[in-house]
Structure formats: structure tokens, C-alpha cells
Scaffold this active site. Structure first.
Site, short mmCIF file in Angstrom:
data_model
loop_
_atom_site.label_atom_id
_atom_site.label_comp_id
_atom_site.label_asym_id
_atom_site.label_seq_id
_atom_site.Cartn_x
_atom_site.Cartn_y
_atom_site.Cartn_z
N GLU A 74 -19.21 3.17 -3.36
CA GLU A 74 -18.92 2.77 -1.96
C GLU A 74 -19.05 1.26 -1.83
O GLU A 74 -20.03 0.67 -2.32
CB GLU A 74 -19.89 3.42 -0.98
CG GLU A 74 -19.62 4.88 -0.75
CD GLU A 74 -20.72 5.72 -1.32
OE1 GLU A 74 -21.26 5.35 -2.39
OE2 GLU A 74 -21.05 6.74 -0.70
N LYS A 100 5.46 7.69 -6.73
CA LYS A 100 6.88 8.06 -6.59
C LYS A 100 7.69 7.20 -7.56
O LYS A 100 7.49 7.30 -8.76
CB LYS A 100 7.29 7.92 -5.13
CG LYS A 100 6.45 8.85 -4.22
CD LYS A 100 6.88 8.81 -2.78
CE LYS A 100 6.12 9.84 -1.96
NZ LYS A 100 5.01 9.29 -1.19
N ARG A 120 -1.31 9.66 -8.27
CA ARG A 120 -1.31 9.99 -6.84
C ARG A 120 -2.29 9.07 -6.11
O ARG A 120 -3.40 8.83 -6.60
CB ARG A 120 -1.77 11.45 -6.73
CG ARG A 120 -1.42 12.20 -5.52
CD ARG A 120 -1.32 13.68 -5.86
NE ARG A 120 -0.07 13.92 -6.53
CZ ARG A 120 1.12 13.96 -5.90
NH1 ARG A 120 1.19 13.79 -4.60
NH2 ARG A 120 2.22 14.17 -6.58
N ASP A 169 6.24 0.80 5.28
CA ASP A 169 5.74 1.84 4.37
C ASP A 169 6.81 2.02 3.29
O ASP A 169 7.87 2.60 3.54
CB ASP A 169 5.52 3.12 5.16
CG ASP A 169 5.07 4.28 4.28
OD1 ASP A 169 5.19 4.18 3.04
OD2 ASP A 169 4.61 5.29 4.84
N THR A 197 2.52 4.57 -1.60
CA THR A 197 1.88 5.44 -2.59
C THR A 197 2.22 4.85 -3.95
O THR A 197 3.06 3.96 -4.07
CB THR A 197 2.42 6.88 -2.50
OG1 THR A 197 3.84 6.84 -2.50
CG2 THR A 197 1.93 7.57 -1.24
N TYR A 202 -20.09 6.76 -8.28
CA TYR A 202 -20.00 6.43 -6.85
C TYR A 202 -19.95 4.93 -6.69
O TYR A 202 -20.74 4.21 -7.29
CB TYR A 202 -21.22 6.98 -6.09
CG TYR A 202 -20.85 8.12 -5.19
CD1 TYR A 202 -19.83 7.96 -4.26
CD2 TYR A 202 -21.50 9.35 -5.25
CE1 TYR A 202 -19.45 9.00 -3.44
CE2 TYR A 202 -21.13 10.39 -4.44
CZ TYR A 202 -20.10 10.21 -3.52
OH TYR A 202 -19.73 11.24 -2.71
N1 DSN Z 1 5.59 14.33 0.72
C1 DSN Z 1 6.22 13.05 0.52
C2 DSN Z 1 7.67 13.20 0.27
O1 DSN Z 1 8.04 14.16 -0.37
O2 DSN Z 1 8.45 12.35 0.65
C3 DSN Z 1 5.95 12.09 1.59
O3 DSN Z 1 4.60 12.00 1.81
#
Ligand code: DSN
Length: 426
Positions: free
Chosen positions: A55, A228, A234, A199, A225, A53
Site C-alpha cells: 500500500e 487489449k 489485465r 479512455d 487497460t 503488500y
Molecule cells: N469488456 C470490454 C470490452 O469487451 O470492450 C470493455 O471493458
């Protein structure tokens, strides 16, 4: 991947994990938002750091015993700042949506106005969709693409933004195959007196490799994120200038989250180091080259692509160009049965509802992580075309499934343990 202990202790879950490894190894992953991480990332994530933990922030925690996670999170922050050229990084968001909600929480009062890209034109839930916390807590409206070009026309965007006068303008998309004019968005936000959130969840890997323009330093906030095109675990991060650092940090914790996931933060740090290597720029360029090769091959087979092609890692195939009666939902299921995993996707001005949709979104990050190149893209296009043209014929699907399995054997994923041939496992 060694799961022997899991097998001994919990065979039921071990079987599910084993089946997922098998599924990933034996299918072609074309979901544009997915990727295959390196084993170094997997090992950092699957570590005892999950026990802790923490925080708070490095050297300002609520609990004791954080000397090691303090080092990890500090390294991760510094790597994120260096990778993106940012003054401040918060690496704790559990997801991209959480990162966006934290930005709104830091910068807006409830009810203030957000404008993002229309979800049906390629935007994202967290950019103001009415059922999302963004849409419920703020007054949201959207801009979209032009119907004739299916691309963002910055004059049209400017007019829409100046009419609505949002407090926060959001740019970035989940299903937009063209370059985003971040400088243009920054000028419009400035003129409208709005803060700008970029974003870059989908294109972060392309941005750090210099393959897509960066929204830094113009945007007030940049979120992404990590999993990708960036090929990390993730989760999400927030980047901003120093003057927003305090507000962003307190919006993430204690505003939205409790304890950070330090095992994931360690894996983010590993991925950021991987993305800083020169090989990663080659990888990012290969993602785009593969997307353009796949797009060209599909077009040669008379499939219409939204906006006529792609500048990035994804494309949207308009099924109506050859199969007007078939929805994206049905077509994606045919492809999945053949081992080609993609998702149904609305196309701009889609007459079908979201759960049916008229398009298929295809992306090349995961195939590129397996070491595939333009020659394989020709083969993948041929396989997609064969399945769609056969309109669900089970014999054809079975035949394609066999070819997909052969291709997959030639290009193993890093997690399957074949280090010598997992080309992308640095
Ligand atoms: N679920 C993602 C996507 O496939 O683009 C976006 O959050």
C-alpha cells in the site's frame, strides 16, 4: 505452459487451466478486447510478487520489505510515461473501470456532471451507465453517433455537450470502429469548460504505435487497460499532467483501492517494454491491416458493417443485412460452436435489447498475435460467412470446427509452449 506442480497439488484447478489452454489453442479469438500475451508477461504475472503488500507508492509504503517492488513499480511508471509521452502515470488501477472511477473521484464532487458516449452506440459502462458507480454517483448524460453515418459528427457532439455543460467530458469507446477525433473533443471540452478524459482502452496499442492519433497532451486525463491492443496483462493505468498527479494518486490509493497487484504491475512493465520495440509498431499496423482485410472480405459476402468498415482493430457486423430474424446472441453462439469466438453487440439505434442485440463485434488483435495475416483473414471471413449462412446447421458447424482447428495448429498461441512457431512471442 508448465503447470506440473499445479497438477500435483490441485488437479481440479489444473484441469480447468489445461482446458483453457486447449480452448485458446484450438479456437479463433475475435473478441476485440482480448489478446494473447507473451510468455514474458505471463512469467512476470505468475511470480512471487503476488505475495507482497505494498500500500502506498514507491518509497512511500506502509509496510516494510518493498525494496524490490519499489524498483518494479518505478520502472513501470517510467516505461508508461515514456511509451505514451505522459508527465505522470499511475500504474496501480486493477482495471479500466477502476481507472475511470479514480479520475472521477480525483476531479469531481458527487453529483457533478459527466457526459460520455452512449453505451448503445459503442461507449462503456464506466462512462456513466446508470447501474455503474459512474452513473450512480454523478449526473450522467451522453452523446451518440449520427443515425445516417453511424459515426461521430463533431458538430453534433459539440451541440450536445454545450447544451448539457458537463463538468467532465469522456471520449473513447468499446465498440466504435472509426478514428476518434481527440483534438476535436479537446476543443469542445475547452469551449464547454469541462475536463476531458480520453479512455483509450481499446486502441492503446494503436496509439503507442502511431497508428491512431494520441489524446496526449490535450486530454486532462488518459486511461487505458493494458490487455487489449496493448497486449499486456489485465489491468489499467492513468496518465495525466503533473498538476493532477497528487490527486490522481490519492484517488487510486487510498481512495478506491488497497494493496496494488505488484505481480501485475511487473507484467505491465514487461508489456510496456515490448510495446516500445519497433516490432510492436509492425504488429499494430498488422492488426489494422487484418481488420480492414476481414472487413472487406465480409462486405464482399454482403454483410453490412456499421459505418461501412473500420479504421482500427474492430468491426461491427449488422446481422440484419442478411439474417434479420437472427439476434447477435444466437449468431455468436453458432460461431462459438464452430470455434470462432466473438461477442454479440448492439449496433447504433438497435431495435433489440442488449442481451439479444443485432450485431457481432469482431476484432483482430489476438489473431494478429498468432501471426495471421490478410490471407488468413480471407479464410476467417469465409468461415464466419459459412457458419452464419448455414443458420446453425450442426453439420456445417462441425465441418468449420475442423477447419478452425487446422488453422489454429498452424498458428499456435505463445502460451502453448511452441516457441519456434509462436510468431508473436518476442
Ligand atoms: N469488456 C470490454 C470490452 O469487451 O470492450 C470493455 O471493458
Amino acid at each position: 505452459m508448465d503447470i506440473s506442480r499445479l497438477k500435483a497439488v490441485d488437479p481440479e484447478i489444473a484441469e480447468c487451466v489445461q482446458d483453457e489452454i486447449q480452448r485458446q489453442c484450438s479456437t479463433l479469438e475475435l473478441i476485440a478486447s482480448e489478446n494473447h500475451v507473451s510468455r514474458a508477461v505471463l512469467q512476470a504475472m505468475g511470480s512471487v510478487l503476488t505475495d507482497k503488500y505494498a500500500e502506498g507508492y514507491p518509497h512511500k509504503r506502509y509496510y516494510c520489505g518493498n525494496e524490490n517492488v519499489d524498483r518494479i513499480e518505478s520502472i513501470c511508471i517510467e516505461r508508461a510515461k515514456a511509451l505514451f509521452g505522459a508527465e505522470h502515470a499511475n500504474v496501480q488501477p486493477h482495471s479500466g473501470t477502476t481507472a475511470n472511477l479514480a479520475v472521477y473521484l480525483a476531479a469531481l464532487a458527487p453529483g457533478q456532471k459527466i457526459m460520455g458516449m452512449d453505451l448503445a452506440h459503442g461507449g462503456h459502462l464506466s462512462h456513466g451507465m446508470r447501474l455503474n458507480a459512474s452513473g450512480r454517483n454523478y449526473t450522467c448524460s451522453s452523446y451518440g453517433v449520427r443515425e445516417d453515418t453511424e459515426t461521430l459528427d463533431m458538430d453534433q457532439v459539440r451541440k450536445t455537450v454545450l447544451d448539457a455543460k458537463p463538468d467532465m467530458l469522456v471520449c473513447g469507446a468499446s465498440a466504435y470502429p472509426r478514428e476518434i477525433d481527440f483534438k476535436g473533443f479537446a476543443e469542445i471540452a475547452h469551449e464547454a469548460g469541462a475536463l476531458l478524459l480520453a479512455d483509450i482502452a481499446h486502441i492503446a496499442g494503436l496509439v503507442v504505435a502511431g497508428v491512431h492519433p494520441s489524446p496526449l497532451p490535450e486530454a486532462n486525463f488518459v486511461t487505458t487497460t493494458n490487455h487489449k491492443t496493448l497486449r499486456g496483462p489485465r489491468g489499467g493505468i492513468i496518465l495525466c499532467k503533473q498538476d493532477w498527479a497528487k490527486k490522481i494518486n490519492s484517488a487510486v490509493f487510498p481512495g478506491l483501492q488497497g494493496g496494488p497487484l505488484e505481480h501485475v504491475i511487473a507484467a505491465k512493465a514487461v508489456a510496456f517494454a515490448e510495446a516500445k520495440r519497433p516490432e510492436f509498431a509492425d504488429y499494430a499496423r498488422a492488426i489494422v491491416a487484418n481488420a480492414q482485410a476481414l472487413a472487406g472480405e465480409l462486405q464482399q459476402r454482403d454483410w453490412r458493417l456499421v459505418s461501412g468498415g473500420t479504421d482500427n482493430h474492430m468491426m461491427l457486423l449488422d446481422l440484419r443485412s442478411r439474417l434479420p430474424e437472427v439476434s447477435g446472441h444466437v449468431a455468436a453462439d453458432w460461431l462459438a460452436a464452430a470455434g470462432i469466438v466473438a461477442n454479440k453487440n448492439m449496433i447504433p439505434f438497435d431495435p433489440r435489447p442488449p442481451m439479444q442485440a443485432s450485431g457481432i463485434r469482431l476484432g483482430t488483435p489476438a489473431l494478429t498475435s498468432r501471426g495471421m495475416g490478410p490471407a488468413e483473414m480471407t479464410q476467417v471471413a469465409e468461415l464466419i460467412d459459412t457458419v452464419l449462412t448455414a443458420a446453425g446447421d450442426t453439420d456445417v458447424i462441425a465441418r468449420v470446427r475442423g477447419t478452425v482447428a487446422d488453422v489454429c495448429r498452424q498458428f499456435p498461441i505463445p502460451a502453448d509452449g511452441d516457441a519456434a512457431s509462436a510468431a508473436a512471442d518476442a
